[in-house]
Each structure stands twice: as C-alpha cells, then as structure tokens.
Enzyme design. Structure first.
Site, PDB file in Angstrom:
ATOM      1  N   ASN D  11       0.850  -1.208  -0.287  1.00 28.97           N
ATOM      2  CA  ASN D  11       0.084  -0.150  -0.009  1.00 28.97           C
ATOM      3  C   ASN D  11       0.875   1.206  -0.102  1.00 28.97           C
ATOM      4  O   ASN D  11       1.504   1.441   0.882  1.00 28.97           O
ATOM      5  CB  ASN D  11      -0.921  -0.211   1.190  1.00 28.97           C
ATOM      6  CG  ASN D  11      -1.772   1.291   1.328  1.00 28.97           C
ATOM      7  OD1 ASN D  11      -1.768   2.202   0.633  1.00 28.97           O
ATOM      8  ND2 ASN D  11      -2.383   1.433   2.587  1.00 28.97           N
ATOM      9  N   HIS D  95      -9.976   0.970   4.341  1.00 28.63           N
ATOM     10  CA  HIS D  95      -8.826   0.858   5.186  1.00 28.63           C
ATOM     11  C   HIS D  95      -8.875   1.584   6.540  1.00 28.63           C
ATOM     12  O   HIS D  95      -9.773   2.559   6.446  1.00 28.63           O
ATOM     13  CB  HIS D  95      -7.634   1.463   4.267  1.00 28.63           C
ATOM     14  CG  HIS D  95      -6.362   1.504   4.917  1.00 28.63           C
ATOM     15  ND1 HIS D  95      -5.826   2.185   5.852  1.00 28.63           N
ATOM     16  CD2 HIS D  95      -5.292   0.507   4.589  1.00 28.63           C
ATOM     17  CE1 HIS D  95      -4.589   2.117   6.091  1.00 28.63           C
ATOM     18  NE2 HIS D  95      -4.155   0.953   5.505  1.00 28.63           N
ATOM     19  N   GLU D 143      -6.175  -5.847  10.735  1.00 30.32           N
ATOM     20  CA  GLU D 143      -5.019  -5.144  11.465  1.00 30.32           C
ATOM     21  C   GLU D 143      -5.420  -5.094  13.029  1.00 30.32           C
ATOM     22  O   GLU D 143      -5.996  -4.286  13.604  1.00 30.32           O
ATOM     23  CB  GLU D 143      -5.641  -3.704  10.904  1.00 30.32           C
ATOM     24  CG  GLU D 143      -4.964  -3.650   9.318  1.00 30.32           C
ATOM     25  CD  GLU D 143      -4.797  -1.888   8.865  1.00 30.32           C
ATOM     26  OE1 GLU D 143      -5.716  -0.966   9.477  1.00 30.32           O
ATOM     27  OE2 GLU D 143      -4.042  -1.865   8.134  1.00 30.32           O
ATOM     28  N   GLY D 183       2.130  -5.692  11.669  1.00 31.07           N
ATOM     29  CA  GLY D 183       3.159  -6.656  12.347  1.00 31.07           C
ATOM     30  C   GLY D 183       4.185  -7.123  11.500  1.00 31.07           C
ATOM     31  O   GLY D 183       4.703  -8.134  11.921  1.00 31.07           O
TER      32      GLY D 183
END
Lengths: 224, 224, 224, 224
Positions: D11, D95, D143, D183
C-alpha cells in the site's frame, strides 16, 4: 428494566413532535397502550427529552444514537454513560439517517453494552444484516430497500423480504432479535411481521406524525 | 436571557464530569461565581443535561453542537428548536472535535438563529476565523494552533496570536464577539486575552476536571 | 500553464463518460474549441484520467478534489503533489458532491497552493461564498440554490442571484475570480453570466452527457 | 489477471514515494521480485498512478479505495469502473485511514465486484472481521489493534491474535482469504503469518519508505 424487550419501538427522529408537549403525549400514549394491551412499547425521543420522559413515564426509553467513544474530549458527541444516566435503557445505532463506519458500529455497540444499554443496530440489506449480527446486538432493525419509502406494507409484500433478512441474522447469531423497520403502519403489518419471523417492529412517522398517536398504537397492537 | 453574553463559557465535552452529579456541581459553581463576581459564566453540558441544568440554575446553557437541519426525518441529529425548548440559550458550532462542512456551518448558524439561539462558531486559524465571520455569529471562538495542547498560556504567548485573529474577525464583521478558546487556565490568562481584544474565553478541562471547579472559576474571574 | 485561467471548466464527475474513450473525446473537443475560438476551456476528469489526458491534450486539467493533507499515511486520499505530478494545473475543492469541513477547505486550499495548483472552491450561497473568499482561492464557483437543478437559466434568472454572489466574493477579495456554477447551458447563458460579473463558468452534464460535446462547446463560446 | 491472488500487497498510501519516480521504482522492484521468487506481489499506488503503473509493469495493481456509487453525478468520488478501466485488478476497501459506513462497505464491495475488481476489505478487530466476511470479499486484511503501531511483530506476538481473526473470518465464509495487515516487516513475519492461517500480507511503509525496496521485498519472500 434489564431483560425487558419491547415489541414496538417508536423513533421520534427530529420531528417537531419529537420534543416538548407532543413528545410527552406520545410517551404517555405508549405507556397507556402498553399497560392496556400488555404489549411493551418503547420510545426514542430527542436526546434532550430522554431525561424528562424517562422520569415521567414507565416505558423503555432509547437514544437515537450513541458514539463509539470513551468518556473524554469529544465535544458534541453522545456518550453512552450519559445516555444511561439520563434514564435510557437502550439506543439505536447506525440508523439510515445516522450511518456509522463499520469500525464505529462495533465501537458503539461495545460502548453501549459497557453502559448497560440495549443495542438496536439498523441495517439496509441482507449482507449488512448478517454483518451486524457479528456484533451480537440485542436487536437488528432491518430496513429492506424494497419497503423503504415505497408505500409497500409488510402485510402484502413478498414474504421473502422479511424472512430472508431474519434468516441472515439468526444464522449468524440466533439470540439477536429482529425488528421490521419499514413497511409497518397497522396491526396487520405487525402481525404479519411477527409471522414472518420478526420479534418486533420499529416505526416513526406513522405514530409520531399521527393526529391521535394513541389510536394508532392501539391499532398496532390489536392483532398481536 | 436574550442579549446576555457570558464572558466565560465552560465546555463539559464528553467528560465523565459532564453529566450527572459532577455536571450539577460545575453548573452550581458557575451560578455562584457569576453572582458573587458579576462576571457571567455559561456552561455547555451534555445534551441530556441541558434540560435539568437549565431548570435548576440561573446560568446561560449552551448545546455543544446543533445540526444544519430543519425539523424532519433526521434520526440522531440535534435540532436547534429542541435544544432551545430544553432550555439552552445558545450553542457551540464547528468545535474542533465536531467539525462541520462549510455549507453546514452556514446551515447550523441559520438553524440556531431561527431557533433564537446564540451562536458560538469555533475556528482553527486566521483564515477560518475570517471565513466564519461571514456568517455573523454572536461569537467566534478561536483556537490558535500555536496554543492548542501546547501548554502555552495566552498570558505569555506572542500577543499577535490573539490580536491577529481578533482583527481578522472584526475586519469582516465588527459585531462578532471573539472568545479565546485555548491557552486559558488562570485569571491572568483571562485578563490578558481581554487586553488583546478578546471579548471572553471558552475553556473545558481546566474547570471540568478540576478538583474544585468553584475555586478555579473564582481565579478565572479574579482579574477582570 | 501558470497564470492561465480558463473561462470554462468542464466537470466530468463520475459519469460513465468521465473516463476512457468518451473522456478523451471531450478533452479533444475542448482542445479544439479552445484553439478555434481563443476561449480557454479546462477539464476535470476522473483522477485516473488526469495523467493520460494531460499528456495527450493541450488543455488545463483539474482534479475534482484534493484532501487537506501533507504527504504521509493517508490511504485512499488525494495528495495535491500527486495530482500536480500527474499533470493537473488545478483542482476543484468543496464541490457540493464532495463537501469539506471549514477547516479542511482551508487546509485543501493551502495544500493545493503549496503544490502550485490553481484552486476552485465551490460554494452554495452568499455567506459561504463570502467565507470562501477569505481563503483567497483562484476561483470561487458559485452554485446558487435558486439555479441548482431548477432548470432556470442564468440568462433569464433574476440578475441579483449572480450579481450578489459576485459582490459578496469581490468585497472580501477582489482578486478572486467567480465562476457561475449552475444555470449554464448555452452561449447566451455564458454571455449573461459574464455580463453579471462572473469571470467564467463551471458546468458538467450539459457537455459531458451531450451527444456531440464539440457542438455544445462551440455554442457555449459563441457569444463571448 | 482474473483469479490471480497476490501473497503480498504493498500500500503506497499518500507517501511522497507513492507517486512519480519512486512509485515506478517500487512497482519495478515488485515485478522483478515476483518473477525471481514466484511469489506474486501486488501494489496499491495513488489513483493517478494506476494508469501508468498498470501499463508499464506486469503486476497486479489495486486502488486504495472505491466509493459505493454507480456512475453518475459524484464529483471527486472513485468509480470502480474507472479504476478498472485504468488497469487496476482490485481495490482496498475500508482501510483504517479511509473508513466507510457499514452500508458503504457493502455498497463498495458490490460496486467493485460488478466492475470485476478483487476486493480487499480492511478490518480492525475480530467482530469487524467476522462482519466483513458477510460481504464475501476476496480478501479481508486484518489489522489487530495489538499490532498496529506497536512495533510488535507477528513473528513474536501472541499467535492467537492472528489465529482468532482468521477463524472469525473463515467461520463465516471459508472462501475469504485473510491478509495480515500489521506487524509484518521481514520474511520471518510473513512465514509466521502464513503458518498462523493467513493467506498473505498487506504492508506499507516498510517497503514504500525503504532505501532499497527491492532488498526488503526479497527478504519478505525469502521464507515462503
């Protein structure tokens, strides 16, 4: 009133009748019809009326929205704890006129639950109804696009419209109650909605803008 | 209280102290300090507390936000008429934590004026302060970025920070009152803000989170 | 093309004709009519077409929106620098279909100016037009509510509708160009808008959805 | 590239490196590492770069967002058809930096599917991951709040963080691929994410802001 779930919830929206004298009238009628019929009716007035209405009437009071926030620096937002303190026992979340992000639907349900508020999440189609069930709210109020503003009654509409939404919700979480949130105006609509699997109804202008809300409410509960 | 303009407005935000017992305490302290000092203090509690606080205390009560709407189908929104009916005499608009579109700042100011509410439009820099003056609100509360969350007091900051914002507003419309909305914690800050051209101050946690709000309020009015 | 200001800007919106073959056709027609008439015409296609259209045609290209952001972690946002790099020379800001907060109108104008983009701020009434002038954009495109979606042409409407908006802008900042953003469909409308003080026009479906955009464009420039 | 699903999606956000020369460099490196390693890498550049990057490189290109709209009057919005036409084969949706309402997540997934775009819905916790699965997107990029901005790697974190999210998604719809969206910085993180049930990873600054994106990409695919 924990564990007490109304069959009918009246959303006062931001109508002129949603505050002041008219709001009290509708609340009073809801209390009276609940007592007479044994069918519990809840009301969702303007935020400012939560306090006086929950003090004056023995009916479940709902906020129309709460924000996905913790107590803190959030000017102009709706804190679940403050809603609860004012006397509400639950709240609408994600109404079509007050849409929230997916993350905030989750956050608002959490905030409401922490504040010991019942949660009524509104959805607009079958996939969003299934999605909302993942948050395990007390209620999901479905507003099928086929019925919104169409004048079509649940009583005469394709039964699949309600049934498929109910199934979508119960498949994910069978504990979630489903409210029919569109196409309801008479006792026949309520009866049909319950036959099709709904656990209750959510309506607004049909009662709030009525000349005689009590009469409309008596009609709504007449076939249950 | 038409035509009555406070020198200090306390924004309760969504703090835990913004509703219930604490909110009443702050409102009571505001009323007492106003009476003792002759300096009018207003409060902006949670929507749900507008009704009880305006009934119990002789102080100007403000909403923290109103929506740019007419009465109608706007679930979860804040109707200016309902805010007024509950007892508020004014409203914050466009606070940094509740930003509105340019069109809605205009619409919310109009809606508030129609409902006979004072308007306090919050802005974040010199151009937005000038822009907001075009709506002729009663107040513009400036929150200069140099002072927000910086710990810098108006009393010691570059005087131009306040003066230039005041000028930007008054150049467009000299009738608009300017509130210093950041960098205020003591009577010295208030005094300095007034010297620099502000007509008052807007503050929040300094009073709301204080152990003794009355003491803080007495200090704030001490140098006027 | 710094310092070059079109008299006509065509907003492609998210129409089907706003990308691909049709978009190229409209851009080509705009280039041709500009050359033939000497009246400069700009286009605001979809973001994805900024790159190809600005490479293929000698016309000013505008983005339909930029965000009030600095380069950074802003997924899905429109960075002014990226718009400029793709070949645009300017951008619309705060279109009625893409409203921004007051703070973000200010921030988007700043971001666009830093990226050396012309700014076209859209407004919806006289107070918001005056307010937007405080940001000193290159253009303010006024969309008077009386003309939006009313079918009323600028050529036959009350002249005050345009004149008062032009005055509101120029009173605050006489350097700001005003575009008539509603009620324009023919050369007569353009002529009348210019007579009433506008510096140009912004239009959309009249050109974009036309069978023959070139013909419509020739008509639009015919009375200038 | 229908039916082709990358293991890694980069991204570009609105970073300075997300457009122009740097964007081309990252795209080129992604193409090269994909070819060398056999691990397919996709990129999500700025909207304006979708066209040139999908023309120049043999890699799957994604938009960072599409709007829940049909073609029409939606200035400044992202039309799925226009994204597809420009060469993208898919899109991120919802997002954390571009949150959508629940209704619009549903609408954006539908619009993308109609335009033949792969859908990558981003979510922020277990309930929203389960909810998003109800829309049957191609991917859900999780996420977990425990990993976002924490510096904690998937390789060393509590395995349950990834495993529980994967289960929540697959329980609702086992066809949905799960991407670990936080992560991840090295090949060990990628390996561990796949071991814990993820089908791939979504990452951003680790590659985009790297001095040598090719080196980072080779490291990321090294343990697969």
């Amino acid at each position: 009133m924990p564990g007490i779930y109304p069959k009918i919830i009246i959303n006062f929206k931001a109508y002129n009748e949603g505050f002041g004298h008219s709001a009290h009238n509708i609340a009073k009628a809801s209390e009276f019809v609940s007592e007479q019929s044994g069918v519990l009716i809840g009301v969702a007035p303007s935020y400012m009326e939560i306090h006086p209405i929950s003090k004056h009437y023995e009916i479940p009071v709902y906020a129309q929205h709460v924000d996905a926030i913790e107590p803190g620096a959030h000017t102009g937002h709706i804190l679940a704890d403050a809603v609860r303190h004012a006397g509400a026992i639950g709240t609408l979340i994600n109404h079509s006129e007050r849409r929230l992000t997916l993350a905030d639907v989750s956050g608002a349900v959490d905030a409401a639950k922490k504040a010991n508020l019942q949660t009524v999440v509104c959805t607009n189609n079958i996939p969003t109804s299934a999605a909302a069930a993942a948050f395990s709210p007390d209620f999901i109020a479905i507003e099928p696009p086929e019925l919104i503003g169409s004048g079509i009654s649940v009583a005469t509409a394709d039964p699949a419209i309600i049934e498929d939404s109910v199934k979508a919700v119960k498949n994910i979480n069978s504990n979630v109650r489903v409210l029919a949130g569109a196409g309801i105006s008479t006792g026949d609509c309520v009866k049909r909605a319950l036959e099709l699997g709904a656990d209750g109804v959510l309506l607004a202008s049909g009662v709030v803008k009525a000349k005689d809300p009590e009469e409309v409410l008596f009609n709504l509960v007449s076939k249950i």
